[in-house]
Write a protein that holds these residues in place. Structure first.
Motif, PDB file in Angstrom:
ATOM      1  N   ALA A 173      74.037  54.006  88.982  1.00  0.00           N
ATOM      2  CA  ALA A 173      73.178  55.173  89.157  1.00  0.00           C
ATOM      3  C   ALA A 173      73.950  56.468  88.888  1.00  0.00           C
ATOM      4  CB  ALA A 173      72.596  55.190  90.565  1.00  0.00           C
ATOM      5  N   GLY A 174      75.258  56.436  89.093  1.00  0.00           N
ATOM      6  CA  GLY A 174      76.087  57.611  88.810  1.00  0.00           C
ATOM      7  C   GLY A 174      75.975  58.033  87.359  1.00  0.00           C
ATOM      8  N   PHE A 175      75.993  57.056  86.453  1.00  0.00           N
ATOM      9  CA  PHE A 175      75.887  57.371  85.024  1.00  0.00           C
ATOM     10  C   PHE A 175      74.487  57.855  84.687  1.00  0.00           C
ATOM     11  CE2 PHE A 175      79.198  53.964  85.096  1.00  0.00           C
ATOM     12  CZ  PHE A 175      80.254  54.839  84.932  1.00  0.00           C
ATOM     13  N   MET A 176      73.498  57.273  85.379  1.00  0.00           N
ATOM     14  CA  MET A 176      72.121  57.717  85.189  1.00  0.00           C
ATOM     15  C   MET A 176      72.026  59.189  85.587  1.00  0.00           C
ATOM     16  SD  MET A 176      68.792  56.068  86.995  1.00  0.00           S
ATOM     17  CE  MET A 176      67.154  56.221  86.328  1.00  0.00           C
ATOM     18  N   SER A 177      72.700  59.519  86.687  1.00  0.00           N
ATOM     19  CA  SER A 177      72.696  60.884  87.189  1.00  0.00           C
ATOM     20  C   SER A 177      73.328  61.849  86.180  1.00  0.00           C
ATOM     21  CB  SER A 177      73.460  60.904  88.508  1.00  0.00           C
ATOM     22  OG  SER A 177      73.533  62.185  89.019  1.00  0.00           O
ATOM     23  N   VAL A 178      74.495  61.466  85.653  1.00  0.00           N
ATOM     24  CA  VAL A 178      75.158  62.318  84.652  1.00  0.00           C
ATOM     25  C   VAL A 178      74.216  62.551  83.474  1.00  0.00           C
ATOM     26  CG1 VAL A 178      77.039  62.435  82.976  1.00  0.00           C
ATOM     27  CG2 VAL A 178      77.483  61.607  85.282  1.00  0.00           C
ATOM     28  N   GLY A 179      73.592  61.478  82.997  1.00  0.00           N
ATOM     29  CA  GLY A 179      72.666  61.608  81.870  1.00  0.00           C
ATOM     30  C   GLY A 179      71.468  62.457  82.223  1.00  0.00           C
ATOM     31  N   ALA A 180      70.954  62.303  83.445  1.00  0.00           N
ATOM     32  CA  ALA A 180      69.776  63.059  83.852  1.00  0.00           C
ATOM     33  C   ALA A 180      70.078  64.551  83.853  1.00  0.00           C
ATOM     34  CB  ALA A 180      69.333  62.600  85.239  1.00  0.00           C
ATOM     35  N   PHE A 181      71.177  64.930  84.494  1.00  0.00           N
ATOM     36  CA  PHE A 181      71.450  66.359  84.638  1.00  0.00           C
ATOM     37  C   PHE A 181      71.906  67.001  83.331  1.00  0.00           C
ATOM     38  CE2 PHE A 181      71.056  65.167  88.986  1.00  0.00           C
ATOM     39  CZ  PHE A 181      70.503  66.296  89.574  1.00  0.00           C
ATOM     40  N   THR A 182      72.797  66.336  82.605  1.00  0.00           N
ATOM     41  CA  THR A 182      73.225  66.942  81.341  1.00  0.00           C
ATOM     42  C   THR A 182      72.060  66.978  80.361  1.00  0.00           C
ATOM     43  OG1 THR A 182      74.032  64.791  80.627  1.00  0.00           O
ATOM     44  CG2 THR A 182      75.649  66.310  81.555  1.00  0.00           C
ATOM     45  N   GLY A 183      71.249  65.930  80.362  1.00  0.00           N
ATOM     46  CA  GLY A 183      70.103  65.892  79.447  1.00  0.00           C
ATOM     47  C   GLY A 183      69.115  67.005  79.731  1.00  0.00           C
ATOM     48  N   VAL A 184      68.816  67.219  81.007  1.00  0.00           N
ATOM     49  CA  VAL A 184      67.848  68.257  81.355  1.00  0.00           C
ATOM     50  C   VAL A 184      68.422  69.643  81.061  1.00  0.00           C
ATOM     51  CG1 VAL A 184      66.569  69.320  83.235  1.00  0.00           C
ATOM     52  CG2 VAL A 184      66.659  66.851  83.039  1.00  0.00           C
TER      53      VAL A 184
END
Lengths: 232, 355
Positions: free
Chosen positions: B70-81
């Motif tokens: 989920a940590g990587f999902m989080s990185v992708g979520a925030f940088t993507g947004v």
């Protein structure tokens, strides 16, 4: 072709290998014998780059391989058959052999045929998952797999371990055939009797250093060796 | 050659399943036969499917237990947004902006994967699992303390302070507001985007698994010492699997975040990592189609059970246990296999079955 010069290996604070030097010449079968815990496997692991020596050097075909990564050493033509029949359990026999040729580019069909000719048993079982092979067959498979990389020098770690006497004889016969066909062999064994009987030269390892060395015949006839390793 | 055509066959089966599921769901949506709550679940389902398939690469194919996905999902979520909001003026076309944001999210998560992989991949088994768990939490806490804003001069980043420290200009906009996360996201994730991401993920994972590198990765899983002895560079392939897995999770994170108007870091906590691991284990280690189905079904079930309200998590747990028992029962499995005939859509044939 392989020259190990004064290597010292430590497991943490434990000084496991103390200044070992040995040599394998082109076309020879050299064996390294000794009791449990003498450091035989450690020497092999150091040569194949899985462990590092603090001192000295390991020269293979005029190149110092001391600091090379283990996969680079395999590429140079120095293959190891690790102890304990480590096959890829979930792959078929054929796939195991294909993995053996991992470092090679180009066609491996010829080598594959040669390996199958050497081990007809593997040909019969080539579609079988390796985990379902018997102990002897698994040992043949790991040897065949090592041969797939086209090694100039093959290092075997206790190929007789846990096998029935008749299978041990088979394995040793195969080692001799491989040697006749041009592969040099460095053999680590507990079964000193068998190892000495096929070896050109031998080293006896005792608690981390070489105690005796000589030709296979010399050692087999030596009283001390007979008492210590050959059971009277 | 027969083996290769067999894997190709089972791969087609997996792609086909996703495309047919997409077509059917689109059809139902068009005719209005789908409840609004379920409709809202379509994008999260896609995101979880990608998460499950990517985690399967680490857990099923590489054979290392990672508890920080989920940590990587989080990185992708925030940088993507952040990328998406920053590019709003530059690229008005939403689907294109979405695609670029997902690529950026994937790249950042991939980089995070590489950074974390350097220390973590030296470990094995339980130790690796514990350290990935810790890293997942660390990522969460870092993002919790992160402030990012944008104005005409570009991006402003501040850490452990507050949004005033960003020194934004008149036209400035706070994007990540520390523990408040990101709010006011324009929802541009669609079910179609999600399905495309799933297909891209499948393409990457299935091709990797059936390639020379994939063989090497599976050899590592089977027996590391043997793999080393045949000359496989261990660190390189571990890293490859881990980074690709992280990058795909990052893309899934972007997809997921762009479906909500607000997103906070604590959403991507340990529970989420475990949830995804449950998808993978339930779907079968190394079995991609299994991961897809498990992720979809297990995301839908809690929603369907909403009317039971207080009891729904209890029922959910019972369903989970029953499925576990059923899938680990040799008799049940052999019966299932007879029913399904020769169709065995596992990506690695004869992956460990049963306990």
């Amino acid at each position: 072709m392989l020259k190990v010069d004064n290597i010292n290996v430590y497991y943490g604070a434990i000084h496991a290998i103390k200044g070992v030097s040995l040599e394998v010449n082109e076309g020879e079968i050299v064996t390294l014998i000794g009791a449990n815990g003498a450091g035989k496997s450690t020497v092999l692991k150091t040569i194949s780059g899985l462990l590092r020596s603090k001192t000295g050097e390991i020269i293979f075909l005029d190149e110092n391989i001391c600091s090379l990564a283990s996969h680079k050493i395999v590429e140079r033509g120095l293959a190891q058959v690790p102890e304990g029949r480590r096959v890829f359990l979930q792959m078929t026999v054929q796939e195991n052999l294909e993995m053996g040729a991992y470092t090679r580019r180009g066609n491996i069909k010829g080598t594959m045929e040669k390996v199958y000719a050497q081990f007809p048993r593997l040909l019969e079982r080539r579609k079988q998952v390796a985990g379902t092979l018997s102990g002897g067959e698994q040992q043949m498979l790991v040897m065949g797999r090592a041969l797939m990389s086209h090694p100039k020098l093959l290092m075997l770690d206790e190929p007789s371990m846990g096998l029935a006497p008749i299978l041990v004889e088979q394995i040793f016969a195969i080692i001799q055939t491989l040697n006749k066909e041009g592969t040099s062999i460095l053999l680590v064994e507990q079964n000193a009797q068998m190892a000495l009987s096929i070896a050109d030269r031998a080293y006896v390892l005792e608690t981390g250093s070489i105690a005796v060395s000589g030709t296979g015949r010399e050692l087999i006839e030596s009283d001390n060796i007979r008492k210590a390793y050959l059971g009277g | 050659m027969k083996r290769i055509s067999k894997t190709a066959h089972s791969n087609l089966y997996t792609y086909g399943f996703v495309i047919i599921a997409y077509a059917v769901l689109m059809l139902i949506t068009a005719t209005g036969g789908i409840s609004s709550s379920l409709k809202g679940q379509l994008v999260p389902i896609c995101a979880y499917v990608v998460m499950a398939v990517s985690l399967n690469l680490t857990v099923g194919v590489l054979g290392e237990l990672s508890l920080g996905h989920a940590g990587f999902m989080s990185v992708g979520a925030f940088t993507g947004v952040v990328a998406c909001i920053s590019l709003e003026a530059l690229i008005p076309l939403a689907p294109l902006r979405m695609a670029i944001s997902m690529v950026i999210g994937a790249l950042c998560a991939g980089m995070a994967g590489a950074l974390i992989g350097i220390p973590v991949l030296r470990l094995r088994g339980d130790y690796l699992a514990i350290v990935t768990l810790a890293f997942g939490e660390i990522i969460k806490n870092i993002i919790n303390c992160l402030y990012v804003g944008t104005d005409s001069r570009g991006l402003h980043i501040s850490f452990l302070t507050n949004s005033d420290a960003l020194n934004l200009g008149e036209d400035g906009r706070v994007i990540i507001d520390g523990p408040m996360g990101i709010s006011g996201i324009t929802k541009i994730s669609t079910f179609t985007t999600g399905i495309i991401l799933i297909l891209v993920t499948l393409f990457i994972v299935l091709n990797l698994v059936n390639s020379r590198s994939g063989r090497a990765i599976m050899a590592l899983r089977d027996n590391r010492i043997a793999a080393e002895s045949v000359g496989i560079p261990v660190t390189k392939y571990k890293m490859m699997a881990f980074v690709i897995s992280a990058a795909l999770a990052g893309a899934a994170g972007t997809l997921y975040a762009m479906n909500y108007s607000t997103i906070i870091a604590t959403k991507f906590n340990f529970n989420t990592s475990i949830l995804i691991l449950v998808f993978v284990v339930l779907g079968g280690l190394g079995n991609v189609l299994g991961s897809i189905i498990a992720a979809a079904v297990l995301t839908v079930i809690p929603e369907l059970l909403r009317e039971f309200d207080d009891y729904r998590m209890l029922v959910y747990a019972i369903v989970l246990i029953l499925v576990m028992i059923a899938t680990n029962n040799a008799v049940f499995k052999s019966m299932l296999r007879r029913v399904l005939g020769k169709i065995r859509p596992s990506i690695t044939k004869d992956v460990k079955e049963g306990p």
